[in-house]
Write a protein that holds these residues in place. Structure first.
Motif, PDB file in Angstrom:
ATOM      1  N   SER B  10       0.847  -1.192   0.000  1.00  0.00           N
ATOM      2  CA  SER B  10       0.000   0.000   0.000  1.00  0.00           C
ATOM      3  C   SER B  10       0.879   1.238   0.000  1.00  0.00           C
ATOM      4  O   SER B  10       1.981   1.233   0.538  1.00  0.00           O
ATOM      5  N   TYR B  58      -6.667   3.250  -5.168  1.00  0.00           N
ATOM      6  CA  TYR B  58      -5.370   2.729  -5.595  1.00  0.00           C
ATOM      7  C   TYR B  58      -4.228   3.066  -4.628  1.00  0.00           C
ATOM      8  O   TYR B  58      -3.083   2.687  -4.868  1.00  0.00           O
ATOM      9  N   GLU B  62      -3.061  -2.573  -5.404  1.00  0.00           N
ATOM     10  CA  GLU B  62      -2.221  -2.377  -6.585  1.00  0.00           C
ATOM     11  C   GLU B  62      -2.976  -2.653  -7.875  1.00  0.00           C
ATOM     12  O   GLU B  62      -2.611  -2.172  -8.934  1.00  0.00           O
ATOM     13  N   SER B  63      -4.004  -3.473  -7.775  1.00  0.00           N
ATOM     14  CA  SER B  63      -4.782  -3.783  -8.972  1.00  0.00           C
ATOM     15  C   SER B  63      -6.175  -4.229  -8.565  1.00  0.00           C
ATOM     16  O   SER B  63      -6.415  -4.574  -7.401  1.00  0.00           O
ATOM     17  N   ASP B  66      -6.458  -7.442  -6.762  1.00  0.00           N
ATOM     18  CA  ASP B  66      -6.192  -7.418  -5.325  1.00  0.00           C
ATOM     19  C   ASP B  66      -7.486  -7.315  -4.524  1.00  0.00           C
ATOM     20  O   ASP B  66      -7.601  -7.890  -3.439  1.00  0.00           O
TER      21      ASP B  66
END
Lengths: 209, 209, 209, 209
Positions: B10, B58, B62-63, B66
């Motif tokens: 994070s 975000y 990260e995506s 996730d």
DNA sequence: AATGAATGAGAGTTCATTCAT
DNA sequence: AATGAATGAACTCTCATTCAT
């Protein structure tokens, strides 16, 4: 009563050709969906794997979702067909049930990836077709219900009529279990051991005094 | 031995805040994924439903994948927690097992949509996290294996050690069955009837002379 | 006449601190810009490499482009400083020129990456600061013009006044050539060989009968 | 030996069409890159200026960087072509050299912005294509080397073989100088004056007794 | 009936900048 | 003076679908 199948419109007239092309589409799409999933497979890939162009693909379907419906329908049909092929109606209900169970578990084993596919992509089916797909499954359950009732009538199976459906559902679920949890189960059982064990479990229920 | 959880990086430093925000994300995403599916849910929708901007989302993941991992992990954790909360270790193994079965089926019933979600979207999990999610499930199976072994030792359960795992797997599958096939089962059974029937089926296996 | 430098506003009052922090920023940013380019370097990276937070970075600049201006200005200043440091005004103009050329080429060699950076990112400079940066370069050219004129006056250099600027430009360009085309030149020449050869070329022009 | 060009994959099959569309892309992108720089130009702008949609743009390239490669390649090709067109192989090496120099400087003048573009955006080229672009430049240097050797052989040029490359490099750099420093040079020289002066400088080197 | 170039809405993701603490 | 969480405009790229040939 609803239709058995949903009619998907096609720009092409010749029904023979439609069937041939859709078979090609299904064959190609099944493999792609299994390996990449429905959403990560592109229509271009489906067309290419089917052996024709993207334009031609859309002559036989109206949307990508239609392909998923065709695929799910075809898989269910194959399960049902293979199961029916394996059935013999020699002997009493109990005997038939044993053979049917063996056949069903084997089909589930052979069609592992395909069955998994249906469960994972059901949500993506075109709205309105889910009921068609579910009906397919009831068809299969119906086979087992029929066998159970045959056994009840000839006295080889002892089970209350009102539990026939649950029994049939249990059978389907134990078959699907081999599909869903094979990564865990195969550490400890071969398919044949699994069949034997689960058959015993089910029969204890229905053959007791 | 592998870690229990995958650490998702994070951009935010405060661990308390990370946990709080990720809880928000999971809560919002679960609902969205259940109703629309993972692929049809956009990151913007997740952000909005979480109560913050896309940029903030975000900062904590990260995506998009996730988010799916966080969701699956949280659901499994909740199943496990609810189950453990309901367990009492009063009485012998058989008694504990009965209560555990009742609790488990009830949890499956309450968390129907969530459990379904995990099975349908597993394929979309970020590569490498699938093993973390599967481990969660083995954890739950482990609870039942433990109970079965307790019963074996105190003599209240009769089952061969080598079938403990299959037994535990059967329990999980019958629970999942209520999740997967509720549309069919609920026509004929209430949850309580289902629990009773399936418990009887399982107990016949392990309490026989 | 315009200012020598563009004043970049800062939220911080203490001029000493501003200078110190901006030195940190420039030092960090130069390395990042050289390796990643201006556009691919993020302000977060600049802040981190500078040793403080993104918030603090913006206490000392108004935009990312300001950093580029600071960097370009600092590089030009360093070139000029190093060159001036190396100059001796002993001897006649020709002698001074020879030494200046040697020093200049060496500085270009040592500051290869930095000089390259200026040329590649000039276009990204904040509008209005380009003139400040170009003026820096004229400053350096001015050094050589001055030396040439010294030589003309003491009779050691023979060149028409109107060609002094082109001559100075040629010098700068031959220096930059070592920067731009080193990948090709270094296959055949060491820096010292290059200096000797190009000095000879230039001197032939200005020492001829 | 390496290929001359990098093949960029296209989703379109017709090679003629690919060439036509890529010409459109290059023409549009050159102008945009010159005025806004590579990073500040968006893919949508490129598509629009090319006369088609963003989707169509991506039928002919794989990434924005590919456009930069196409642009750089096209510019180098144009420089080379224009130079070759202007070359006449009448007379001895020295005579040819003089004409080549004049042509080269003129091409540099006409293609000022384009040549500048290449130098400023080289760093952004897709990794692996830089070598292709550099090779283009060596091609041009090769032209001058060839001319120099012709002159050496016919006796019109006096220069040591081992300095042929540096000489050729010097020529290129003096050409690029007109590109890079025109803002300064044009205050004092017209292009023709510049050509005359720099030619004289170079020839002094190679025609001396 | 078959082709495949063209389309453009919409997706995931980034990052310069702000501002409450 | 310093922090860093929050913002959201803007970016590159994808892909289901269409339609002229």
């Amino acid at each position: 009563m609803l239709e058995k199948k949903k009619k998907i419109p096609s720009l092409v007239k010749d029904p023979k050709l439609i069937e041939k092309r859709r078979d090609q589409i299904v064959e190609a799409a099944v493999e792609l969906f299994i390996h990449k999933g429905f959403h990560k497979t592109t229509t271009r890939e489906i067309a290419k794997a089917s052996g024709f162009s993207i334009g031609t693909l859309y002559e036989y379907i109206e949307s990508k979702e239609d392909v998923l419906y065709l695929v799910c329908d075809a898989i269910h049909a194959e399960v049902e067909n293979r199961l029916r092929e394996a059935l013999t109606f020699n002997g009493n209900g109990l005997r038939i049930l044993k053979m049917a169970l063996r056949s069903f578990f084997r089909v589930m084993d052979q069609m592992n990836d395909r069955v998994l596919l249906i469960y994972q992509e059901t949500k993506s089916l075109p709205s309105g077709t889910i009921s068609y797909v579910l009906r397919r499954e009831e068809e299969i359950r119906g086979i087992f219900e029929e066998i159970l009732r045959t056994g009840i009538q000839d006295g080889s199976i002892h089970i209350d009529e009102k539990h026939v459906q649950l029994m049939a559902d249990n059978i389907l679920v134990l078959g699907e279990m081999w599909v869903f949890r094979r990564w865990a189960l195969r550490k400890h059982y071969t398919l044949e051991e699994y069949i034997e064990k689960q058959t015993a479990l089910l029969l204890r229920e229905i053959t007791e005094k």
